[in-house]
Motif scaffolding. Structure first.
Motif, short mmCIF file in Angstrom:
data_model
loop_
_atom_site.label_atom_id
_atom_site.label_comp_id
_atom_site.label_asym_id
_atom_site.label_seq_id
_atom_site.Cartn_x
_atom_site.Cartn_y
_atom_site.Cartn_z
N UNK A 349 -47.96 -75.26 -35.75
CA UNK A 349 -47.25 -75.67 -34.53
C UNK A 349 -45.73 -75.63 -34.68
N UNK A 350 -45.16 -76.01 -35.84
CA UNK A 350 -43.70 -75.91 -35.97
C UNK A 350 -43.16 -74.50 -35.74
N UNK A 351 -43.94 -73.49 -36.10
CA UNK A 351 -43.51 -72.10 -35.88
C UNK A 351 -43.37 -71.84 -34.38
N UNK A 352 -44.30 -72.38 -33.60
CA UNK A 352 -44.25 -72.22 -32.14
C UNK A 352 -43.04 -72.96 -31.57
N UNK A 353 -42.81 -74.19 -32.05
CA UNK A 353 -41.68 -74.98 -31.55
C UNK A 353 -40.35 -74.28 -31.85
N UNK A 354 -40.22 -73.72 -33.06
CA UNK A 354 -38.99 -73.01 -33.42
C UNK A 354 -38.77 -71.80 -32.53
N UNK A 355 -39.84 -71.06 -32.27
CA UNK A 355 -39.73 -69.90 -31.37
C UNK A 355 -39.33 -70.34 -29.97
#
Length: 486
Positions: A349-355
């Motif tokens: 999920x952090x990868x999605x938030x960063x994007x």
């Protein structure tokens, strides 16, 4: 290693074809083509990327023989998505929204996303079962078709529509020539499993969400460039971004193919702690290679512009890519160094938030910055947004308590890269050309290699010797020389 080699060859061919297409289309028509390519890649990521991700994760030589329902489910999923996708393309062609692109070109771009999605899915299947020969064959045929069809179409017509259609023909033609080798006997649609399809969708959703968001960035930027500066400026902006991104992505992906698999193996054999240690080493390696590569691109940029960039794009190309390089470096670190922290921990999920942070920040920063007469403010906004994305990932990674790379490796990488810039940078604009580029690469490369040799930066010296010493010992002359030296 063949797959890594094929990937690099494919990147080089894409670069060559892109430059030829840009030359013959001209900035304005290339701007339309680039915007259509952005739509194509976004459509592919939105509709078909999850199937490709599942093929890489769940398909293999073993499942091909023992579990044909895996391939059958993947094929059925692709067919179902395509069936729903066809009326969407028709709807866009007839009643599509008003955008900078004409409706027919917009519909053609969405149709091309099917061809690109099918190509990437089939090549992912070949990679998943480690069929290097088949993968090489498909890539080589596709590149031959691209050079003939796309470059020829751009030269003959100067039309973005014809060039995009030629790209579709290249992709589908390469698959047609290899159909028998791609087909799995006994994996018909009747063996597809709905439960597997639901599991695959759940697995791929967070990964695909991040991919879609990152693909939205160049699409939004090209739309903004078109609305504020026109198609010609979009073409210049897109060429700089595409070439810079391909250079960084080719290097990062080649490292990722090797390094992440080592971390996965460490996790499987020795547990999470050993995997985290390996990821920390991987971070140091990616940083130690990606940073001097971006600095090196900046150093030789004037010579590259003179040697390979079409005349109509010069000046703007160098300015835009200079402003984009810090952002591309941040993007490379995010994707090829930090993402592995969350992938190993299975917390994506952090990868999605960063994007999402990058997607929101990019247009906001562009609207806040003072408006330039060209798209330079857009290039700067893109770099700042990608830096914010990297900071977001670092914050999440810190909360995940990873093992970080040694500070000495990061410091030496920065100092060595700064030394490269100090030695070769002042002569960037002095008689740019082939000889100067070779001299700059030799000076900067020798300096960085010397630092690596003296400090064993990120373990690169040890890794090099581990590969070279056995080769030297097998060669009598080199063995004798190595013995004298040591």
């Amino acid at each position: 290693m063949r797959i890594v080699f094929a990937f690099l060859i494919n990147t080089i061919f894409n670069l060559i074809v892109g430059l030829i297409v840009a030359k013959f289309l001209g900035p304005e028509e290339y701007g339309r083509f680039a915007l259509a390519i952005g739509v194509m890649i976004f459509g592919q990521a939105l509709m078909f990327e999850w199937i490709r991700q599942c093929a890489i994760r769940f398909y293999s030589v073993r499942t091909r023989d023992a579990k044909p329902r895996v391939r059958a489910t993947l094929d059925a999923a692709f067919a179902l998505v395509t069936i729903g996708f066809v009326p969407l393309v028709a709807l866009v062609a007839l009643l599509g929204p008003e955008t900078s692109l004409p409706r027919d070109l917009l519909a053609l771009a969405f149709a091309a996303s099917f061809a690109n999605g099918l190509f990437d899915y089939q090549t992912a299947l070949a990679r998943a079962r480690f069929d290097d020969r088949l993968y090489m064959r498909i890539v080589v045929i596709k590149n031959m078709f691209s050079l003939l069809c796309m470059a020829g179409g751009a030269w003959a017509t100067g039309s973005a529509r014809v060039t995009l259609a030629a790209g579709m023909i290249s992709l589908l033609g390469a698959l047609a020539f290899s159909y028998q080798h791609l087909h799995d006997p006994g994996a018909g649609f009747e063996k597809a499993d709905r439960r597997l399809m639901r599991c695959y969708g759940a697995y791929a959703a967070p990964i695909v969400a991040a991919v879609v968001l990152y693909q939205l960035i160049p699409l939004v930027n090209r739309e903004l460039a078109t609305r504020f500066f026109g198609f010609a400026e979009t073409g210049r902006f897109a060429l700089a971004y595409d070439l810079g991104l391909r250079a960084v992505a080719a290097l990062g992906s080649a490292l990722d193919v090797l390094l992440f698999q080592i971390a996965v193996r460490a996790h499987d054999l020795h547990g999470l702690d050993k995997a985290r240690e390996q990821i920390a080493r991987n971070m140091a390696v990616v940083f130690a290679i990606l940073l001097p590569a971006c600095v090196g691109i900046w150093i030789v940029l004037p010579s590259v512009e003179v040697l390979i960039v079409p005349q109509a794009y010069r000046g703007a190309f160098g300015l835009f890519l200079t402003l984009m390089l810090p952002g591309l470096f941040c993007l490379g670190l995010s994707q090829f160094a930090l993402n592995a922290v969350f992938q190993i921990a299975r917390k994506t999920r952090p990868v999605v938030v960063a994007a999402l942070v990058v997607c929101v920040a990019d247009p906001v920063i562009f609207l806040i910055l003072p408006r330039a007469e060209d798209a330079s403010s857009l290039a700067l906004a893109q770099s700042l947004a990608m830096a914010l994305g990297l900071l977001t990932l670092l914050g999440f990674a810190r909360a995940n308590r990873p093992q970080w790379p040694p500070a000495r490796d990061l410091v030496w990488s920065v100092l060595a890269s700064a030394g490269m810039a100090a030695l070769a940078g002042p002569f960037r604009n002095t008689h740019p050309g082939l000889l100067q580029m070779i001299a700059q690469m030799a000076i900067a490369g020798a300096f960085y290699a010397a630092v690596v040799a003296l400090t064993d930066l990120a373990g690169l010296r040890a890794a090099f010797l581990a590969k070279m010493v056995p080769l030297m010992r097998r060669n009598k002359f080199l063995n004798r020389t190595f013995t004298i030296i040591t």
